[in-house]
Motif scaffolding. Structure first.
Motif, PDB file in Angstrom:
ATOM      1  N   VAL A 147       0.866  -1.173   0.000  1.00 37.26           N
ATOM      2  CA  VAL A 147       0.000   0.000   0.000  1.00 37.26           C
ATOM      3  C   VAL A 147       0.909   1.231   0.000  1.00 37.26           C
ATOM      4  O   VAL A 147       1.580   1.517   0.991  1.00 37.26           O
ATOM      5  N   TYR A 148       0.928   1.934  -1.119  1.00 37.64           N
ATOM      6  CA  TYR A 148       1.786   3.108  -1.237  1.00 37.64           C
ATOM      7  C   TYR A 148       1.158   4.315  -0.532  1.00 37.64           C
ATOM      8  O   TYR A 148      -0.059   4.383  -0.340  1.00 37.64           O
ATOM      9  N   PHE A 149       2.027   5.241  -0.180  1.00 33.45           N
ATOM     10  CA  PHE A 149       1.597   6.381   0.627  1.00 33.45           C
ATOM     11  C   PHE A 149       0.501   7.197  -0.056  1.00 33.45           C
ATOM     12  O   PHE A 149      -0.478   7.589   0.593  1.00 33.45           O
ATOM     13  N   ASP A 150       0.655   7.462  -1.350  1.00 34.34           N
ATOM     14  CA  ASP A 150      -0.349   8.287  -2.024  1.00 34.34           C
ATOM     15  C   ASP A 150      -1.698   7.567  -2.066  1.00 34.34           C
ATOM     16  O   ASP A 150      -2.753   8.201  -1.967  1.00 34.34           O
ATOM     17  N   GLU A 151      -1.665   6.239  -2.187  1.00 37.00           N
ATOM     18  CA  GLU A 151      -2.907   5.470  -2.183  1.00 37.00           C
ATOM     19  C   GLU A 151      -3.548   5.495  -0.797  1.00 37.00           C
ATOM     20  O   GLU A 151      -4.771   5.620  -0.667  1.00 37.00           O
ATOM     21  N   SER A 189      -7.474   6.757  -0.497  1.00 33.11           N
ATOM     22  CA  SER A 189      -8.417   5.645  -0.572  1.00 33.11           C
ATOM     23  C   SER A 189      -8.717   5.047   0.795  1.00 33.11           C
ATOM     24  O   SER A 189      -7.803   4.584   1.499  1.00 33.11           O
ATOM     25  N   ALA A 190      -9.998   5.016   1.174  1.00 35.36           N
ATOM     26  CA  ALA A 190     -10.405   4.405   2.434  1.00 35.36           C
ATOM     27  C   ALA A 190     -10.124   2.906   2.432  1.00 35.36           C
ATOM     28  O   ALA A 190      -9.737   2.324   3.452  1.00 35.36           O
ATOM     29  N   GLN A 191     -10.326   2.268   1.280  1.00 31.76           N
ATOM     30  CA  GLN A 191     -10.047   0.835   1.182  1.00 31.76           C
ATOM     31  C   GLN A 191      -8.559   0.544   1.388  1.00 31.76           C
ATOM     32  O   GLN A 191      -8.194  -0.418   2.074  1.00 31.76           O
ATOM     33  N   ALA A 192      -7.709   1.377   0.811  1.00 25.90           N
ATOM     34  CA  ALA A 192      -6.270   1.199   0.985  1.00 25.90           C
ATOM     35  C   ALA A 192      -5.875   1.399   2.438  1.00 25.90           C
ATOM     36  O   ALA A 192      -5.006   0.689   2.959  1.00 25.90           O
ATOM     37  N   ARG A 193      -6.519   2.354   3.124  1.00 24.47           N
ATOM     38  CA  ARG A 193      -6.205   2.565   4.531  1.00 24.47           C
ATOM     39  C   ARG A 193      -6.594   1.346   5.365  1.00 24.47           C
ATOM     40  O   ARG A 193      -5.896   0.979   6.309  1.00 24.47           O
ATOM     41  N   HIS A 194      -7.686   0.694   4.991  1.00 24.85           N
ATOM     42  CA  HIS A 194      -8.091  -0.509   5.714  1.00 24.85           C
ATOM     43  C   HIS A 194      -7.069  -1.626   5.485  1.00 24.85           C
ATOM     44  O   HIS A 194      -6.684  -2.334   6.433  1.00 24.85           O
ATOM     45  N   GLU A 195      -6.608  -1.808   4.257  1.00 21.98           N
ATOM     46  CA  GLU A 195      -5.590  -2.814   3.956  1.00 21.98           C
ATOM     47  C   GLU A 195      -4.315  -2.524   4.745  1.00 21.98           C
ATOM     48  O   GLU A 195      -3.676  -3.436   5.290  1.00 21.98           O
ATOM     49  N   VAL A 250       7.605   5.362   7.874  1.00 25.22           N
ATOM     50  CA  VAL A 250       7.723   5.821   6.493  1.00 25.22           C
ATOM     51  C   VAL A 250       7.215   4.719   5.573  1.00 25.22           C
ATOM     52  O   VAL A 250       7.762   3.618   5.531  1.00 25.22           O
ATOM     53  N   SER A 251       6.158   5.010   4.832  1.00 27.08           N
ATOM     54  CA  SER A 251       5.574   4.035   3.911  1.00 27.08           C
ATOM     55  C   SER A 251       6.263   4.090   2.554  1.00 27.08           C
ATOM     56  O   SER A 251       7.001   5.030   2.239  1.00 27.08           O
ATOM     57  N   PHE A 252       6.000   3.080   1.729  1.00 27.05           N
ATOM     58  CA  PHE A 252       6.499   3.095   0.361  1.00 27.05           C
ATOM     59  C   PHE A 252       5.940   4.325  -0.357  1.00 27.05           C
ATOM     60  O   PHE A 252       4.744   4.600  -0.292  1.00 27.05           O
ATOM     61  N   GLY A 253       6.821   5.059  -1.011  1.00 26.08           N
ATOM     62  CA  GLY A 253       6.403   6.258  -1.713  1.00 26.08           C
ATOM     63  C   GLY A 253       6.404   7.503  -0.850  1.00 26.08           C
ATOM     64  O   GLY A 253       6.142   8.599  -1.334  1.00 26.08           O
ATOM     65  N   GLN A 254       6.724   7.348   0.422  1.00 29.62           N
ATOM     66  CA  GLN A 254       6.786   8.478   1.344  1.00 29.62           C
ATOM     67  C   GLN A 254       8.249   8.809   1.597  1.00 29.62           C
ATOM     68  O   GLN A 254       9.070   7.909   1.778  1.00 29.62           O
ATOM     69  N   VAL A 255       8.588  10.082   1.608  1.00 27.47           N
ATOM     70  CA  VAL A 255       9.988  10.465   1.781  1.00 27.47           C
ATOM     71  C   VAL A 255      10.411  10.299   3.234  1.00 27.47           C
ATOM     72  O   VAL A 255       9.603  10.422   4.156  1.00 27.47           O
ATOM     73  N   LEU A 256      11.680   9.970   3.425  1.00 28.60           N
ATOM     74  CA  LEU A 256      12.225   9.898   4.766  1.00 28.60           C
ATOM     75  C   LEU A 256      12.212  11.294   5.397  1.00 28.60           C
ATOM     76  O   LEU A 256      12.335  12.298   4.688  1.00 28.60           O
ATOM     77  N   PRO A 257      12.060  11.367   6.713  1.00 28.94           N
ATOM     78  CA  PRO A 257      12.062  12.681   7.366  1.00 28.94           C
ATOM     79  C   PRO A 257      13.382  13.405   7.124  1.00 28.94           C
ATOM     80  O   PRO A 257      14.451  12.896   7.483  1.00 28.94           O
ATOM     81  N   GLU A 258      13.291  14.552   6.502  1.00 31.73           N
ATOM     82  CA  GLU A 258      14.491  15.258   6.041  1.00 31.73           C
ATOM     83  C   GLU A 258      15.428  15.621   7.188  1.00 31.73           C
ATOM     84  O   GLU A 258      16.652  15.447   7.086  1.00 31.73           O
ATOM     85  N   GLU A 259      14.868  16.104   8.281  1.00 29.35           N
ATOM     86  CA  GLU A 259      15.718  16.518   9.403  1.00 29.35           C
ATOM     87  C   GLU A 259      16.486  15.324   9.969  1.00 29.35           C
ATOM     88  O   GLU A 259      17.685  15.426  10.260  1.00 29.35           O
ATOM     89  N   THR A 260      15.805  14.189  10.120  1.00 29.93           N
ATOM     90  CA  THR A 260      16.460  12.990  10.644  1.00 29.93           C
ATOM     91  C   THR A 260      17.533  12.498   9.691  1.00 29.93           C
ATOM     92  O   THR A 260      18.646  12.147  10.103  1.00 29.93           O
ATOM     93  N   LEU A 261      17.229  12.469   8.400  1.00 21.74           N
ATOM     94  CA  LEU A 261      18.192  12.006   7.401  1.00 21.74           C
ATOM     95  C   LEU A 261      19.416  12.911   7.360  1.00 21.74           C
ATOM     96  O   LEU A 261      20.558  12.433   7.297  1.00 21.74           O
TER      97      LEU A 261
END
Length: 252
Positions: free
Chosen positions: A52-56, A60-66, A169-180
Protein backbone atom coordinates in the motif's frame (compact mmCIF):
# COMPACT_ATOMS: atom_id res chain seq x y z
CA UNK A 1 44.50 -0.93 6.50
CA UNK A 2 43.67 -4.42 5.23
CA UNK A 3 40.23 -5.93 5.44
CA UNK A 4 39.49 -8.60 8.05
CA UNK A 5 36.80 -11.26 8.06
CA UNK A 6 36.71 -12.58 11.60
CA UNK A 7 35.21 -12.51 15.02
CA UNK A 8 36.64 -9.57 16.97
CA UNK A 9 39.50 -9.92 19.41
CA UNK A 10 41.63 -7.30 21.08
CA UNK A 11 44.21 -7.72 18.30
CA UNK A 12 41.82 -7.76 15.32
CA UNK A 13 39.71 -4.69 16.01
CA UNK A 14 40.35 -1.70 13.74
CA UNK A 15 42.42 1.05 15.29
CA UNK A 16 39.30 3.18 14.78
CA UNK A 17 37.66 1.37 17.70
CA UNK A 18 39.48 3.89 19.89
CA UNK A 19 37.89 6.64 17.83
CA UNK A 20 36.41 9.76 19.35
CA UNK A 21 33.24 9.63 17.25
CA UNK A 22 31.62 6.21 16.82
CA UNK A 23 28.20 5.71 15.21
CA UNK A 24 26.20 2.47 15.22
CA UNK A 25 23.92 1.83 12.23
CA UNK A 26 21.38 -0.98 12.62
CA UNK A 27 19.00 -2.92 10.41
CA UNK A 28 16.52 -5.78 10.71
CA UNK A 29 19.16 -8.38 11.57
CA UNK A 30 19.56 -7.15 15.13
CA UNK A 31 15.82 -7.31 15.75
CA UNK A 32 15.29 -10.79 14.32
CA UNK A 33 17.41 -11.99 17.24
CA UNK A 34 14.65 -10.65 19.52
CA UNK A 35 12.09 -12.76 17.67
CA UNK A 36 10.85 -10.03 15.35
CA UNK A 37 10.45 -11.46 11.84
CA UNK A 38 12.15 -9.88 8.87
CA UNK A 39 9.02 -8.75 7.05
CA UNK A 40 10.76 -9.06 3.67
CA UNK A 41 11.46 -12.76 4.14
CA UNK A 42 9.19 -15.51 2.72
CA UNK A 43 6.14 -15.77 4.96
CA UNK A 44 6.72 -12.26 6.31
CA UNK A 45 4.00 -9.64 6.33
CA UNK A 46 5.18 -8.04 3.08
CA UNK A 47 5.05 -11.38 1.25
CA UNK A 48 1.42 -11.94 2.30
CA UNK A 49 -0.02 -8.56 1.36
CA UNK A 50 0.27 -6.20 -1.56
CA UNK A 51 2.13 -2.97 -1.01
CA UNK A 52 0.00 0.00 0.00
CA UNK A 53 1.79 3.11 -1.24
CA UNK A 54 1.60 6.38 0.63
CA UNK A 55 -0.35 8.29 -2.02
CA UNK A 56 -2.91 5.47 -2.18
CA UNK A 57 -3.24 5.48 1.60
CA UNK A 58 -3.94 9.19 1.50
CA UNK A 59 -6.72 9.04 -1.08
CA UNK A 60 -8.42 5.64 -0.57
CA UNK A 61 -10.41 4.41 2.43
CA UNK A 62 -10.05 0.83 1.18
CA UNK A 63 -6.27 1.20 0.99
CA UNK A 64 -6.21 2.57 4.53
CA UNK A 65 -8.09 -0.51 5.71
CA UNK A 66 -5.59 -2.81 3.96
CA UNK A 67 -2.75 -0.85 5.52
CA UNK A 68 -4.21 -1.20 9.01
CA UNK A 69 -4.62 -4.95 8.49
CA UNK A 70 -0.95 -5.25 7.63
CA UNK A 71 0.27 -3.03 10.43
CA UNK A 72 -1.93 -4.72 13.01
CA UNK A 73 -0.49 -8.13 12.14
CA UNK A 74 3.03 -6.74 12.25
CA UNK A 75 2.31 -5.08 15.61
CA UNK A 76 1.32 -8.38 17.16
CA UNK A 77 4.63 -9.81 15.94
CA UNK A 78 6.84 -7.28 17.74
CA UNK A 79 4.82 -5.72 20.56
CA UNK A 80 5.99 -8.26 23.13
CA UNK A 81 9.60 -8.42 21.88
CA UNK A 82 12.41 -7.51 24.27
CA UNK A 83 15.85 -6.05 23.51
CA UNK A 84 18.60 -8.63 23.11
CA UNK A 85 22.27 -8.53 24.08
CA UNK A 86 23.02 -6.54 20.92
CA UNK A 87 20.61 -3.71 21.80
CA UNK A 88 21.80 -3.80 25.41
CA UNK A 89 25.47 -3.61 24.45
CA UNK A 90 24.90 -0.61 22.19
CA UNK A 91 22.96 1.16 24.97
CA UNK A 92 25.79 0.39 27.40
CA UNK A 93 28.31 1.93 25.01
CA UNK A 94 26.26 5.09 24.69
CA UNK A 95 25.86 5.36 28.46
CA UNK A 96 29.63 5.10 28.84
CA UNK A 97 30.24 7.69 26.13
CA UNK A 98 31.79 5.23 23.69
CA UNK A 99 29.30 5.90 20.89
CA UNK A 100 27.64 9.07 19.71
CA UNK A 101 24.31 7.39 19.08
CA UNK A 102 22.35 4.96 16.93
CA UNK A 103 21.04 5.36 13.40
CA UNK A 104 18.45 2.67 12.75
CA UNK A 105 16.33 1.42 9.88
CA UNK A 106 14.16 -0.43 12.38
CA UNK A 107 10.74 0.74 13.53
CA UNK A 108 10.37 -1.46 16.62
CA UNK A 109 11.74 0.89 19.29
CA UNK A 110 13.93 -1.79 20.88
CA UNK A 111 16.97 0.50 21.07
CA UNK A 112 15.06 2.94 23.25
CA UNK A 113 13.64 0.14 25.41
CA UNK A 114 17.21 -1.10 25.92
CA UNK A 115 18.19 2.36 27.16
CA UNK A 116 19.66 4.12 24.12
CA UNK A 117 18.93 7.83 24.35
CA UNK A 118 20.08 9.31 21.04
CA UNK A 119 18.40 7.24 18.33
CA UNK A 120 17.73 8.46 14.80
CA UNK A 121 14.85 6.41 13.37
CA UNK A 122 15.18 6.72 9.61
CA UNK A 123 11.90 4.93 8.93
CA UNK A 124 9.98 6.21 11.93
CA UNK A 125 8.41 4.15 14.71
CA UNK A 126 5.59 1.63 14.68
CA UNK A 127 4.99 2.22 18.38
CA UNK A 128 3.16 5.47 17.68
CA UNK A 129 0.42 6.67 15.37
CA UNK A 130 0.12 10.11 13.84
CA UNK A 131 -2.65 12.06 12.14
CA UNK A 132 -1.81 13.20 8.63
CA UNK A 133 -4.30 16.04 8.92
CA UNK A 134 -3.56 17.64 12.29
CA UNK A 135 -0.23 16.07 13.40
CA UNK A 136 -1.76 14.54 16.55
CA UNK A 137 0.48 11.75 17.83
CA UNK A 138 0.01 9.03 20.44
CA UNK A 139 0.96 5.43 21.35
CA UNK A 140 -0.44 2.98 18.82
CA UNK A 141 -1.47 0.12 21.13
CA UNK A 142 -5.02 1.27 21.98
CA UNK A 143 -5.78 1.96 18.33
CA UNK A 144 -4.52 -1.45 17.24
CA UNK A 145 -6.86 -3.01 19.82
CA UNK A 146 -9.71 -0.84 18.52
CA UNK A 147 -9.08 -1.93 14.93
CA UNK A 148 -8.95 -5.60 15.88
CA UNK A 149 -12.25 -5.32 17.76
CA UNK A 150 -14.17 -3.25 15.21
CA UNK A 151 -12.39 -3.99 11.91
CA UNK A 152 -12.77 -0.28 11.19
CA UNK A 153 -9.91 2.14 10.62
CA UNK A 154 -9.80 4.50 13.62
CA UNK A 155 -10.20 8.22 13.07
CA UNK A 156 -8.23 10.94 14.79
CA UNK A 157 -9.74 11.78 18.19
CA UNK A 158 -8.19 15.24 18.06
CA UNK A 159 -9.58 16.63 14.80
CA UNK A 160 -12.49 14.21 14.45
CA UNK A 161 -11.99 12.60 11.06
CA UNK A 162 -8.26 12.83 10.36
CA UNK A 163 -6.40 9.98 8.66
CA UNK A 164 -4.44 8.02 11.24
CA UNK A 165 -1.26 6.30 10.13
CA UNK A 166 1.49 4.53 11.99
CA UNK A 167 4.39 6.94 12.48
CA UNK A 168 6.51 5.00 9.99
CA UNK A 169 7.72 5.82 6.49
CA UNK A 170 5.57 4.03 3.91
CA UNK A 171 6.50 3.09 0.36
CA UNK A 172 6.40 6.26 -1.71
CA UNK A 173 6.79 8.48 1.34
CA UNK A 174 9.99 10.46 1.78
CA UNK A 175 12.22 9.90 4.77
CA UNK A 176 12.06 12.68 7.37
CA UNK A 177 14.49 15.26 6.04
CA UNK A 178 15.72 16.52 9.40
CA UNK A 179 16.46 12.99 10.64
CA UNK A 180 18.19 12.01 7.40
CA UNK A 181 20.33 15.16 7.38
CA UNK A 182 21.36 14.66 10.99
CA UNK A 183 22.24 11.01 10.34
CA UNK A 184 24.30 12.01 7.31
CA UNK A 185 26.22 14.55 9.37
CA UNK A 186 26.91 11.98 12.08
CA UNK A 187 28.39 9.62 9.49
CA UNK A 188 30.53 12.30 7.87
CA UNK A 189 31.97 13.20 11.29
CA UNK A 190 32.44 9.60 12.48
CA UNK A 191 35.87 8.01 12.88
CA UNK A 192 34.17 4.61 13.02
CA UNK A 193 30.80 3.33 11.80
CA UNK A 194 29.64 -0.08 13.00
CA UNK A 195 26.75 -1.41 10.93
CA UNK A 196 24.75 -4.22 12.50
CA UNK A 197 22.23 -6.50 10.79
CA UNK A 198 21.68 -4.50 7.61
CA UNK A 199 22.02 -5.73 4.04
CA UNK A 200 22.88 -2.13 3.07
CA UNK A 201 21.01 -2.28 -0.21
CA UNK A 202 18.05 0.03 0.59
CA UNK A 203 18.81 3.65 -0.27
CA UNK A 204 19.05 6.40 0.81
CA UNK A 205 19.65 4.76 4.21
CA UNK A 206 22.44 2.49 2.91
CA UNK A 207 24.25 5.53 1.58
CA UNK A 208 24.94 6.81 5.08
CA UNK A 209 27.64 4.31 6.14
CA UNK A 210 29.07 4.56 2.63
CA UNK A 211 29.35 8.35 2.96
CA UNK A 212 31.08 7.96 6.29
CA UNK A 213 33.61 5.53 4.84
CA UNK A 214 34.32 7.75 1.86
CA UNK A 215 34.89 10.72 4.16
CA UNK A 216 37.64 8.85 5.99
CA UNK A 217 35.92 6.81 8.68
CA UNK A 218 36.53 3.11 9.39
CA UNK A 219 33.65 0.77 8.51
CA UNK A 220 32.87 -2.45 10.39
CA UNK A 221 30.06 -4.65 9.04
CA UNK A 222 28.30 -7.21 11.26
CA UNK A 223 25.78 -9.33 9.37
CA UNK A 224 24.89 -12.97 8.73
CA UNK A 225 24.92 -12.48 4.96
CA UNK A 226 26.84 -10.42 2.45
CA UNK A 227 26.05 -6.71 2.29
CA UNK A 228 26.14 -4.08 -0.40
CA UNK A 229 29.26 -2.49 1.13
CA UNK A 230 31.43 -5.55 1.81
CA UNK A 231 33.97 -4.45 -0.79
CA UNK A 232 34.80 -1.18 1.00
CA UNK A 233 34.60 -2.38 4.62
CA UNK A 234 37.61 -2.41 6.94
CA UNK A 235 36.27 -5.44 8.80
CA UNK A 236 33.59 -8.04 8.09
CA UNK A 237 32.14 -9.94 11.03
CA UNK A 238 29.74 -12.71 9.94
CA UNK A 239 27.19 -14.35 12.20
CA UNK A 240 25.02 -13.31 15.12
CA UNK A 241 24.72 -9.58 15.73
CA UNK A 242 24.35 -9.98 19.48
CA UNK A 243 27.26 -12.39 19.83
CA UNK A 244 29.52 -10.15 17.74
CA UNK A 245 28.66 -7.02 19.71
CA UNK A 246 29.20 -8.86 22.98
CA UNK A 247 32.59 -10.06 21.71
CA UNK A 248 33.58 -6.53 20.72
CA UNK A 249 32.52 -5.29 24.14
CA UNK A 250 34.67 -7.96 25.81
CA UNK A 251 37.63 -7.08 23.58
CA UNK A 252 37.34 -3.41 24.46
Amino acid sequence: MGKHTCLPTSNSLPTGCAAKSVVVFTGAGISTESGIPDFRSPGGVWSKYRTVYFDEFCRSAQARHEYWEQKTEAHVAFAAAEPNIGHQTIAKWEEKGKVRGVITQNIDGLHQIAGSQDVLELHGTAREVTCLDCDWRAPVDPLVVQFRETNEVPLCPECGDGRLKHATVSFGQVLPEETLNRAHQWCLEADLIITVGSSLVVYPAAGLPEAGKRSGGKLVLINRDETGLDMIADMLIPGSCGEALAAIDAAL
